[in-house]
Scaffold this active site. Structure first.
Site, PDB file in Angstrom:
ATOM      1  N   ASP A 374     -16.314 123.954 -20.707  1.00 21.94           N
ATOM      2  CA  ASP A 374     -15.138 123.290 -21.260  1.00 21.94           C
ATOM      3  C   ASP A 374     -13.891 123.981 -20.710  1.00 21.94           C
ATOM      4  O   ASP A 374     -13.963 125.048 -20.103  1.00 21.94           O
ATOM      5  CB  ASP A 374     -15.170 123.324 -22.795  1.00 21.94           C
ATOM      6  CG  ASP A 374     -14.518 122.097 -23.397  1.00 21.94           C
ATOM      7  OD1 ASP A 374     -13.557 121.570 -22.793  1.00 21.94           O
ATOM      8  OD2 ASP A 374     -14.952 121.649 -24.479  1.00 21.94           O
ATOM      9  N   TRP A 375     -12.743 123.385 -20.947  1.00 17.82           N
ATOM     10  CA  TRP A 375     -11.519 123.785 -20.255  1.00 17.82           C
ATOM     11  C   TRP A 375     -10.944 125.106 -20.780  1.00 17.82           C
ATOM     12  O   TRP A 375     -10.889 125.351 -21.988  1.00 17.82           O
ATOM     13  CB  TRP A 375     -10.487 122.671 -20.399  1.00 17.82           C
ATOM     14  CG  TRP A 375     -10.488 121.676 -19.268  1.00 17.82           C
ATOM     15  CD1 TRP A 375      -9.375 121.181 -18.639  1.00 17.82           C
ATOM     16  CD2 TRP A 375     -11.606 121.039 -18.610  1.00 17.82           C
ATOM     17  NE1 TRP A 375      -9.749 120.297 -17.636  1.00 17.82           N
ATOM     18  CE2 TRP A 375     -11.107 120.193 -17.604  1.00 17.82           C
ATOM     19  CE3 TRP A 375     -12.982 121.121 -18.768  1.00 17.82           C
ATOM     20  CZ2 TRP A 375     -11.911 119.431 -16.766  1.00 17.82           C
ATOM     21  CZ3 TRP A 375     -13.804 120.366 -17.950  1.00 17.82           C
ATOM     22  CH2 TRP A 375     -13.275 119.536 -16.967  1.00 17.82           C
TER      23      TRP A 375
END
Length: 652
Positions: A374-375
């Protein structure tokens, strides 16, 4: 007084001048950097013919390489290209970050003065297109811009041409968060008027129609592909077992079997039976299920880093992947931010967790595709601190190593390939380890035909995207997803009914079958649209985009609704982003409907019975805040005495 005003005037003028000077310094600095980056690029790839084969000479060496040969096997092409790549190119391939364009579909290279604060912020804080493509050798990006279809297509072609001018001409994979709903959340979904409009994932689940969901995926695939988008950063296979969680709107609800069926249909719609040239790859998220957040707090933020399993129900959250995403051959997987507390040998977040990524996902479940974090789990940025939950004590370089050691392939929301280069040069990571992940990323590009032709038809895009047939299908889904929770013989409304309406964007649409009046006293019924309540938070920049926290209406909010609907028989329509507490409102209204992105146009058809609503609740609706607090984060339908149970839904 006049003296004070003069002082304020000069003070404000000074502030404006300072801000303008600061902007100009940043602007000219970025413009200079952009020019230097562009000088790193070579010529465009010529199209040549050799031995009867026409090919794009991507490395500009005047001969047909295996990776340029569309008739060669995918594995041979992957192997050939990997062998030609240098360390910098391999490192760049393992990153995917957000990227933006100007309003005219040009690469975002310098700060943009815009009335849209998001455009202004992104143009300042994000690396320029040329920095990531030419300098950092990256070739995967998450596009943030919402433009007309022809401009989105133009932008796609422009950056593909930029990528073509790199040493090996590796094409770009353009990815996106969901764009087909009515929600605008830069951390989760992007409202794009050019595309057909559909209900949220919760709404798709409410239809219980897997064929419709697959058709949605197919239509969304066509619209994405027309503008150059080839990777969907969705669907969410997480389960909404914790009703306060701020990401529920992107899920298919709290039931594992329903979510599995919806996830499977969704992925098949986007990818087809197998990934191919007409596919949009799906990055299904968030393995191994991001729903059981402690107290419902989201792990985008430090206070929500813990995922808990008081009901010992970890395996239940894996079902949408094993019986949905993997059955449909999802191309890619994204783990979430949180720490699965007490479930593995060390309490670290999913992306750093070898037991989850290597042990469960790859070894036990045999997933062989790309695993992308995820970011922003590595480095701090102007958007906030790195979400390195459980490994906060590690340096960014140590975090990168731990992610690779855990078994992940790509880093989301990061542009730091230099750290991988350092790790290899220091002997902490082998180049052979990089090759494993690089080949996975390249394999998807080859399979989807990006190396042979990554370009799109800009004129066709403007005529094809959001066409009438697609929009009508979206409206059909909106109507079908709408849920009748309660109906005391008031619906459907009779033609000519006098209606007082609040909460609608286009209430005049009610005049199609009824008569809109200006005062409640003149109405036969009252129609009001309301939204799911939430806590407004602003400690972190992106908190404002997350509707999380309370599910109950404040005394003031509830009083406003009740005072209106007490005046005449009333129909209340609530947009269910999460399982709202509606007990008092339910008692006071004649009809209660739930929607998941239903337009006023479609709602009018529903109210007058021209469209028959068929939706069923994808989660239960709690009866009180006390019940919400007592339920367990990892268990479905465990709220005491729910107002309406999972699966409830009436019809006409």
């Amino acid at each position: 007084m006049r003296k004070l005003l003069n002082i304020l005037k000069y003070l404000l003028l000074s502030i404006v001048v300072i801000l303008l000077i600061g902007y100009l310094i940043v602007y000219f600095s970025k413009r200079s950097d952009s020019k230097k980056n562009m000088e790193l690029l070579g010529v465009e790839a010529p199209t040549l013919s050799q031995n009867g084969i026409t090919f794009r000479d991507l490395n500009k060496n005047g001969k047909l390489d295996v990776y340029e040969d569309s008739s060669a096997s995918t594995e041979d092409r992957v192997e050939d290209l990997t062998n030609q790549m240098n360390l910098e190119e391999k490192a760049g391939t393992l990153f995917i970050n957000m990227i933006g364009s100007t309003s005219k579909g040009e690469p975002m290279e310098t700060p943009i003065l815009s009335t849209d604060p998001l455009v202004l912020v992104f143009s300042i804080v994000l690396p320029s297109n040329s920095e990531m493509i030419a300098k950092k050798k990256m070739n995967s990006f998450n596009i943030l811009t919402s433009l007309d279809a022809d401009l989105m297509a133009k932008y796609s072609n422009t950056i593909q041409k930029m990528a073509e001018r790199t040493r090996l001409g590796i094409p770009i994979t353009i990815a996106t968060d969901p764009r087909h709903g009515t929600e605008n959340n830069p951390g989760a979904a992007l409202f794009t008027p050019a595309f057909s409009q559909w209900p949220s994932s919760l709404g798709l689940a409410a239809t219980r129609d897997t064929l419709l969901v697959k058709e949605f995926g197919d239509i969304a695939r066509q619209e994405y592909q027309a503008v150059g988008i080839r990777l969907a950063l969705h669907p969410m296979a997480d389960l909404a077992t914790e009703p306060r969680w701020g990401r529920i709107n992107g899920t298919f609800g709290e039931d594992a079997q329903l979510s599995a069926a919806m996830t499977k249909a969704y992925v098949l719609g986007f990818q087809g039976d197998t990934l191919g040239r007409n596919s949009v790859a799906c990055m299904t998220k968030h393995f191994s299920g991001g729903g059981p957040q402690k107290n419902g707090e989201d792990p985008h933020f430090p206070y929500g880093k813990e995922q808990v399993y008081p009901g010992d129900n970890f395996d239940y959250h894996v079902i949408p992947f094993t019986e949905g995403a993997f059955v449909a051959n999802t191309a890619q997987i994204m783990p979430y931010y949180g720490i699965p507390v007490g479930q593995t040998s060390e309490d670290v977040a999913f992306g750093f967790n070898k037991d989850i990524i290597t042990g469960l996902l790859q070894d036990s479940l045999k997933f062989e595709g790309v695993v992308c974090t995820d970011w922003n789990i590595i480095s701090d940025s102007k958007m906030g601190e790195g979400r390195a939950w459980g490994v906060e004590h590690l340096t960014p370089k140590e975090r990168v190593k731990k992610v690779l050691d855990a078994g992940c392939d790509q880093f989301g929301g990061e542009s730091i390939p230099e750290l991988i280069i350092e790790l290899v040069e220091e002997g902490q990571i082998t180049e052979e380890r990089l090759d494993i992940s690089v080949k996975k990323v390249l394999r998807d590009k080859f399979t989807m035909g990006l190396f042979d032709d990554p370009y799109v038809d800009e004129q066709k895009a403007s005529k094809f995207v959001g066409n009438e047939n697609f929009r009508e299908k979206g409206k059909e889904a909106q109507g079908k997803s709408t849920i009748v929770l309660k109906n005391e013989t008031i619906l459907p409304l009779k033609t000519g009914t006098k209606i007082y309406a609040e909460g609608m964007i286009n209430p005049e649409l009610l005049n199609k079958y009824g008569e809109l009046v200006k005062n409640p006293e003149d109405a036969d019924i009252i129609v009001t649209r309301i939204r799911t309540p939430y806590d407004e938070r602003s400690e972190y920049f992106i908190e404002r985009f997350f509707h999380q926290g309370r599910l109950y209406f404040t005394e003031e909010e509830q009083k406003k609704v009740l005072s209106l609907i007490s005046k005449k028989p009333a129909v209340v329509i609530i947009n269910l982003e999460r399982p709202a507490i509606l007990t008092e409102i339910d008692r006071s209204t004649k009809a209660l409907l739930a929607d998941f992105g239903t337009s006023d146009e479609v709602l009018t058809e529903v109210l007058f019975g021209k469209i028959i609503p068929e939706g069923k609740l994808p989660f239960e609706l709690p009866s009180s805040n006390e019940a919400v607090k007592k339920q367990l984060e990892d268990l479905p339908y465990d709220s005491k005495d729910p107002l309406y149970p999972f699966g409830h839904g009436l019809s006409y």
